[in-house]
Design an enzyme around this catalytic site. Structure first.
Site, PDB file in Angstrom:
ATOM      1  N   CYS A  90      -5.751  -9.569   2.944  1.00 60.80           N
ATOM      2  CA  CYS A  90      -6.687  -8.769   3.749  1.00 60.80           C
ATOM      3  C   CYS A  90      -8.067  -9.358   4.005  1.00 60.80           C
ATOM      4  O   CYS A  90      -8.591  -9.195   5.103  1.00 60.80           O
ATOM      5  CB  CYS A  90      -6.822  -7.392   3.120  1.00 60.80           C
TER       6      CYS A  90
ATOM      7  N   VAL B 154       0.833  -1.207   0.000  1.00 61.20           N
ATOM      8  CA  VAL B 154       0.000   0.000   0.000  1.00 61.20           C
ATOM      9  C   VAL B 154       0.868   1.258   0.000  1.00 61.20           C
ATOM     10  O   VAL B 154       0.712   2.132  -0.845  1.00 61.20           O
ATOM     11  CB  VAL B 154      -0.964  -0.017   1.208  1.00 61.20           C
TER      12      VAL B 154
ATOM     13  N   LYS C 260     -14.124   0.557   5.925  1.00 62.98           N
ATOM     14  CA  LYS C 260     -13.073  -0.226   5.254  1.00 62.98           C
ATOM     15  C   LYS C 260     -13.242  -1.721   5.554  1.00 62.98           C
ATOM     16  O   LYS C 260     -13.218  -2.558   4.647  1.00 62.98           O
ATOM     17  CB  LYS C 260     -11.695   0.270   5.710  1.00 62.98           C
ATOM     18  N   LEU C 261     -13.433  -2.060   6.816  1.00 62.19           N
ATOM     19  CA  LEU C 261     -13.642  -3.471   7.175  1.00 62.19           C
ATOM     20  C   LEU C 261     -14.902  -4.007   6.490  1.00 62.19           C
ATOM     21  O   LEU C 261     -14.929  -5.135   5.996  1.00 62.19           O
ATOM     22  CB  LEU C 261     -13.798  -3.638   8.692  1.00 62.19           C
TER      23      LEU C 261
ATOM     24  N   GLU D 183      -7.436   2.646   2.518  1.00 59.35           N
ATOM     25  CA  GLU D 183      -7.084   2.434   1.118  1.00 59.35           C
ATOM     26  C   GLU D 183      -7.922   1.297   0.533  1.00 59.35           C
ATOM     27  O   GLU D 183      -8.052   0.251   1.153  1.00 59.35           O
ATOM     28  CB  GLU D 183      -5.588   2.102   1.013  1.00 59.35           C
TER      29      GLU D 183
ATOM     30  N   VAL E 291       1.446   0.630   7.827  1.00 53.91           N
ATOM     31  CA  VAL E 291       2.162  -0.594   8.224  1.00 53.91           C
ATOM     32  C   VAL E 291       1.195  -1.778   8.271  1.00 53.91           C
ATOM     33  O   VAL E 291      -0.026  -1.620   8.205  1.00 53.91           O
ATOM     34  CB  VAL E 291       2.857  -0.412   9.595  1.00 53.91           C
TER      35      VAL E 291
HETATM   36  P1  NAD Z   1       3.143  -4.830   3.939  1.00 56.37           P
HETATM   37  O1  NAD Z   1       3.449  -5.881   4.921  1.00 56.37           O
HETATM   38  O2  NAD Z   1       3.391  -5.071   2.486  1.00 56.37           O
HETATM   39  O3  NAD Z   1       3.959  -3.496   4.318  1.00 56.37           O
HETATM   40  C1  NAD Z   1       4.032  -2.977   5.608  1.00 56.37           C
HETATM   41  C2  NAD Z   1       5.438  -2.401   5.804  1.00 56.37           C
HETATM   42  O4  NAD Z   1       5.460  -1.702   7.051  1.00 56.37           O
HETATM   43  C3  NAD Z   1       6.534  -3.461   5.911  1.00 56.37           C
HETATM   44  O5  NAD Z   1       7.513  -3.238   4.905  1.00 56.37           O
HETATM   45  C4  NAD Z   1       7.120  -3.266   7.330  1.00 56.37           C
HETATM   46  O6  NAD Z   1       8.527  -3.479   7.404  1.00 56.37           O
HETATM   47  C5  NAD Z   1       6.777  -1.822   7.600  1.00 56.37           C
HETATM   48  N1  NAD Z   1       6.745  -1.462   9.031  1.00 56.37           N
HETATM   49  C6  NAD Z   1       6.116  -2.109  10.036  1.00 56.37           C
HETATM   50  N2  NAD Z   1       6.279  -1.436  11.203  1.00 56.37           N
HETATM   51  C7  NAD Z   1       7.064  -0.365  10.929  1.00 56.37           C
HETATM   52  C8  NAD Z   1       7.566   0.708  11.723  1.00 56.37           C
HETATM   53  N3  NAD Z   1       7.279   0.820  13.026  1.00 56.37           N
HETATM   54  N4  NAD Z   1       8.330   1.638  11.114  1.00 56.37           N
HETATM   55  C9  NAD Z   1       8.610   1.548   9.787  1.00 56.37           C
HETATM   56  N5  NAD Z   1       8.146   0.574   8.983  1.00 56.37           N
HETATM   57  C10 NAD Z   1       7.367  -0.377   9.541  1.00 56.37           C
HETATM   58  O7  NAD Z   1       1.611  -4.438   4.169  1.00 56.37           O
HETATM   59  P2  NAD Z   1       0.577  -3.846   3.095  1.00 56.37           P
HETATM   60  O8  NAD Z   1       0.041  -4.935   2.245  1.00 56.37           O
HETATM   61  O9  NAD Z   1       1.179  -2.638   2.461  1.00 56.37           O
HETATM   62  O10 NAD Z   1      -0.625  -3.421   4.067  1.00 56.37           O
HETATM   63  C11 NAD Z   1      -0.510  -2.315   4.920  1.00 56.37           C
HETATM   64  C12 NAD Z   1      -1.876  -1.986   5.474  1.00 56.37           C
HETATM   65  O11 NAD Z   1      -2.746  -1.610   4.402  1.00 56.37           O
HETATM   66  C13 NAD Z   1      -2.570  -3.148   6.181  1.00 56.37           C
HETATM   67  O12 NAD Z   1      -3.317  -2.634   7.254  1.00 56.37           O
HETATM   68  C14 NAD Z   1      -3.513  -3.698   5.130  1.00 56.37           C
HETATM   69  O13 NAD Z   1      -4.651  -4.313   5.700  1.00 56.37           O
HETATM   70  C15 NAD Z   1      -3.914  -2.436   4.390  1.00 56.37           C
HETATM   71  N6  NAD Z   1      -4.331  -2.631   2.996  1.00 56.37           N
HETATM   72  C16 NAD Z   1      -3.623  -3.474   2.186  1.00 56.37           C
HETATM   73  C17 NAD Z   1      -3.986  -3.613   0.850  1.00 56.37           C
HETATM   74  C18 NAD Z   1      -3.241  -4.530  -0.081  1.00 56.37           C
HETATM   75  O14 NAD Z   1      -3.678  -4.682  -1.218  1.00 56.37           O
HETATM   76  N7  NAD Z   1      -2.140  -5.152   0.322  1.00 56.37           N
HETATM   77  C19 NAD Z   1      -5.035  -2.835   0.340  1.00 56.37           C
HETATM   78  C20 NAD Z   1      -5.712  -1.966   1.196  1.00 56.37           C
HETATM   79  C21 NAD Z   1      -5.336  -1.864   2.523  1.00 56.37           C
HETATM   80  C1  UGA Z   2      -9.146  -6.515  -1.939  1.00 58.97           C
HETATM   81  C2  UGA Z   2     -10.208  -5.465  -2.277  1.00 58.97           C
HETATM   82  O1  UGA Z   2     -10.700  -5.708  -3.590  1.00 58.97           O
HETATM   83  C3  UGA Z   2      -9.624  -4.060  -2.197  1.00 58.97           C
HETATM   84  O2  UGA Z   2     -10.654  -3.103  -2.407  1.00 58.97           O
HETATM   85  C4  UGA Z   2      -9.015  -3.844  -0.812  1.00 58.97           C
HETATM   86  O3  UGA Z   2      -8.412  -2.569  -0.736  1.00 58.97           O
HETATM   87  C5  UGA Z   2      -7.964  -4.917  -0.559  1.00 58.97           C
HETATM   88  O4  UGA Z   2      -8.586  -6.232  -0.660  1.00 58.97           O
HETATM   89  C6  UGA Z   2      -7.363  -4.850   0.818  1.00 58.97           C
HETATM   90  O5  UGA Z   2      -7.922  -4.276   1.708  1.00 58.97           O
HETATM   91  O6  UGA Z   2      -6.310  -5.466   0.922  1.00 58.97           O
HETATM   92  P1  UGA Z   2      -7.150  -7.667  -3.237  1.00 58.97           P
HETATM   93  O7  UGA Z   2      -7.190  -8.640  -2.119  1.00 58.97           O
HETATM   94  O8  UGA Z   2      -5.853  -7.061  -3.607  1.00 58.97           O
HETATM   95  O9  UGA Z   2      -8.144  -6.442  -2.939  1.00 58.97           O
HETATM   96  O10 UGA Z   2      -7.712  -8.354  -4.558  1.00 58.97           O
HETATM   97  P2  UGA Z   2      -9.205  -8.723  -5.061  1.00 58.97           P
HETATM   98  O11 UGA Z   2      -9.282  -8.380  -6.488  1.00 58.97           O
HETATM   99  O12 UGA Z   2     -10.241  -8.193  -4.182  1.00 58.97           O
HETATM  100  O13 UGA Z   2      -9.186 -10.317  -4.965  1.00 58.97           O
HETATM  101  C7  UGA Z   2      -9.192 -10.976  -3.715  1.00 58.97           C
HETATM  102  C8  UGA Z   2      -9.364 -12.459  -3.941  1.00 58.97           C
HETATM  103  O14 UGA Z   2     -10.675 -12.752  -4.402  1.00 58.97           O
HETATM  104  C9  UGA Z   2      -8.420 -13.037  -4.998  1.00 58.97           C
HETATM  105  O15 UGA Z   2      -7.965 -14.298  -4.589  1.00 58.97           O
HETATM  106  C10 UGA Z   2      -9.288 -13.145  -6.223  1.00 58.97           C
HETATM  107  O16 UGA Z   2      -8.861 -14.132  -7.124  1.00 58.97           O
HETATM  108  C11 UGA Z   2     -10.616 -13.512  -5.599  1.00 58.97           C
HETATM  109  N1  UGA Z   2     -11.769 -13.163  -6.457  1.00 58.97           N
HETATM  110  C12 UGA Z   2     -12.039 -11.873  -6.763  1.00 58.97           C
HETATM  111  C13 UGA Z   2     -12.611 -14.176  -6.917  1.00 58.97           C
HETATM  112  O17 UGA Z   2     -12.390 -15.371  -6.640  1.00 58.97           O
HETATM  113  N2  UGA Z   2     -13.684 -13.831  -7.689  1.00 58.97           N
HETATM  114  C14 UGA Z   2     -13.976 -12.551  -8.010  1.00 58.97           C
HETATM  115  O18 UGA Z   2     -14.992 -12.320  -8.722  1.00 58.97           O
HETATM  116  C15 UGA Z   2     -13.120 -11.544  -7.541  1.00 58.97           C
END
Ligand code: NAD
Ligand code: UGA
Length: 482
Positions: free
Chosen positions: A282, A16, A226-227, A171, A93
């Site tokens: 997530c 993110v 978001k949740l 996000e 994070v």
């Molecule tokens: P990630 O694990 O890829 O990245 C998190 C980073 O934070 C790591 O590189 C870690 O080293 C760093 N970190 C942790 N503690 C720290 C500190 N005290 N100081 C500096 N750096 C620190 O995680 P992500 O996938 O980017 O997710 C981050 C958040 O965003 C989560 O809450 C997740 O639920 C949310 N989110 C993720 C997605 C997604 O698609 N991955 C989408 C929407 C929201």
């Molecule tokens: C999901 C949400 O779509 C984002 O809006 C959100 O920000 C994010 O989680 C998050 O909070 O991390 P992401 O997990 O990256 O995004 O990807 P998705 O496209 O949502 O797919 C999630 C899973 O569902 C994948 O395994 C995908 O293959 C599956 N999926 C998705 C299905 O099996 N069928 C569908 O029709 C869509």
């Protein structure tokens, strides 16, 4: 009172933090954007001259990094300095599920968020707007505020002149389409109390997002929205996969059912693709967090409702591995199975919670020899996820070629030789281009293709003489009757 933001620090250079800040820097040339992380290796990868070495793969990301990095976008491990310079700090994070203690297995582990709040409390100067970008349990802003306020009263690092506002700005990007989602989001959500802080964050997004797409709510609604968004999205996938199982028994076809129900504008056609179950870092963690909150706040009935989304997903993954075993005469012992795709979806190298992990583990338990291909996932990651290196089997033996072991596959050229079955687990485009007529003669008869992603054309597989199963399809295609 601040008029505009000049310097941003984002704590957390992950899936993110990296893309989100890259887009902000790209769209707001007058703002210096610093992304900091405790993980030095990750920061070095972000700074790598070779843009193929960035720590995450996202279409379009490398081009954006190329334009902005070193100008107004900087990656570093200098957390203290960058916090000191910032007038807005994004907390981005990880917030994984707690592994032990109260709420273990369900509640979010907020230790990284708390650590960030303490870093901000200790190092920030003047007035700082702290923005929750991580996905957090509703009312986390209270915890962050409390830590920041305490620092104003009692700090060994500095005088207590720092002041703070806390905003929630979750996000919604999805991996694999992160850059598109960030450039053209359905909405941006800002939750908070202080009008000026909200305006300053609003003005950043206004550089490329129309005002009507920027929604403002109270801070708790923003955290909970978001949740809830993730719970609703995951619920659609468990719903469609549950009906897919019924289709397979009754002769219906889940694609036709999805089209029929998706044409109802109240239901909508998106997010109705039946697959091997949802993965990604997530959905599961956020629903479990919601379940925990419901139990904590005394409404376990609501928690049970949402928990069933996760339970169904797990059941569905096991259902697919059992079905594969059954079709292959009830035993996989020593059989060669080609696994196409390990990432949790296409266009990402992320394997967190990928359904491929559970399905491959089940198949290994049955004694299969897996040949695993994924165009973007590092084989080291597969070893870590399966808890098994390519040269050992699940019983710990180091001899090659034993049942319950796996091999990495770089190219699809010769992998089908003597294979009993091919299983599509990620919908990478290149898999739909496979010419099955060429592969059929290389495979051991009776050969099977299992398409858990519905990306193959049934007739092309069946006409090649291969038995075919695809998710949610009630038509038996094992007798060349496609
Ligand atoms: P990630 O694990 O890829 O990245 C998190 C980073 O934070 C790591 O590189 C870690 O080293 C760093 N970190 C942790 N503690 C720290 C500190 N005290 N100081 C500096 N750096 C620190 O995680 P992500 O996938 O980017 O997710 C981050 C958040 O965003 C989560 O809450 C997740 O639920 C949310 N989110 C993720 C997605 C997604 O698609 N991955 C989408 C929407 C929201
Ligand atoms: C999901 C949400 O779509 C984002 O809006 C959100 O920000 C994010 O989680 C998050 O909070 O991390 P992401 O997990 O990256 O995004 O990807 P998705 O496209 O949502 O797919 C999630 C899973 O569902 C994948 O395994 C995908 O293959 C599956 N999926 C998705 C299905 O099996 N069928 C569908 O029709 C869509």
């Amino acid at each position: 009172m601040q008029n505009h933001i000049k310097n941003i620090c984002c704590i957390g250079a992950g899936y993110v933090g990296g893309p989100t800040m890259a887009v902000i820097a790209n769209k707001c040339k007058n703002i210096q954007v610093n992304i900091v992380d405790i993980n030095e290796k990750r920061i070095n990868q972000w700074n790598s001259d070779d843009l193929n070495n960035l720590p995450i793969y996202e279409p379009g990301l490398a081009q954006i990094i190329k334009v902005s990095r070193g100008k107004n976008l900087h990656f570093s491990t200098q957390i203290k300095e960058k916090i000191e310079q910032a007038d807005m700090i994004f907390i981005s994070v990880n917030t994984p599920t707690k592994k032990s203690g109260v709420g273990a297995g369900k509640a979010s582990d907020l230790k990284w968020v708390e650590a960030c709040a303490r870093q901000v409390a200790n190092y920030s100067k003047g007035h700082t707007i702290v923005v929750e970008k991580s996905t957090l349990p509703v009312r986390t802003a209270e915890v962050i505020k409390s830590i920041l306020e305490q620092s104003q009263v009692n700090s060994k690092y500095k005088s207590s002149t720092s002041t703070f506002d806390v905003l929630s700005n979750p996000e919604f990007l999805a991996e694999g389409s992160a850059i598109d989602d960030l450039i053209n989001p359905d909405r941006v959500l800002i939750g908070g109390e202080n009008e000026n802080a909200i305006k300053l964050l609003n003005d950043i997004y206004l550089n490329w997002i129309p005002q009507e797409k920027i929604l403002k709510t109270n801070i708790w609604s923003s955290e909970l929205a978001k949740l809830t968004a993730n719970a609703f999205l995951a619920q659609r996938i468990s719903s469609i996969n549950s009906i897919g199982a019924l289709c397979e028994i009754t002769g219906a076809d889940i694609r036709e059912v999805a089209r029929a129900i998706g044409s109802d504008s109240r239901i909508g056609s998106k997010f109705l693709d039946s697959g091997p179950g949802f993965g990604g870092s997530c959905f599961k963690k956020d629903i479990l967090n919601l379940v925990y909150l419901c139990e904590y706040f005394g409404i376990p009935e609501v928690g049970n409702f949402w928990n069933s989304v996760v339970t169904l997903n797990k059941w569905h993954q096991h259902r697919i591995s059992k079905l594969i075993t059954n079709k292959l005469y009830g035993t996989l012992s020593g059989k060669k199975l080609v696994i196409l795709g390990f990432a949790f979806k296409k266009n990402t190298n992320d394997t967190r919670e990928s359904s491929a992990i559970q399905i491959c583990k089940d198949l290994l338990e049955e004694g299969a020899i897996l040949h695993i291909h994924d165009p973007k996932v590092d084989p080291k990651q597969i070893s870590q996820d399966l808890d098994l290196t390519p040269n050992e089997n699940i019983k710990g033996s180091k001899e090659k070629g034993l049942e319950g072991s796996w091999f990495k596959v770089k190219s699809l050229d010769n992998v089908f030789n003597e294979a009993d079955a091919v299983i599509v687990l990620t919908e990478w485009d290149e898999y739909s281009e496979i010419i099955w007529e060429e592969k059929a003669s290389q495979m051991r008869s009776p050969a099977w293709v299992f398409d858990a992603r519905s990306i193959l054309e049934p007739r092309k597989v069946v006409d090649a003489g291969i038995n075919f199963w695809r998710v949610g399809d009630g038509l038996d295609r094992s007798n060349n009757d496609a």
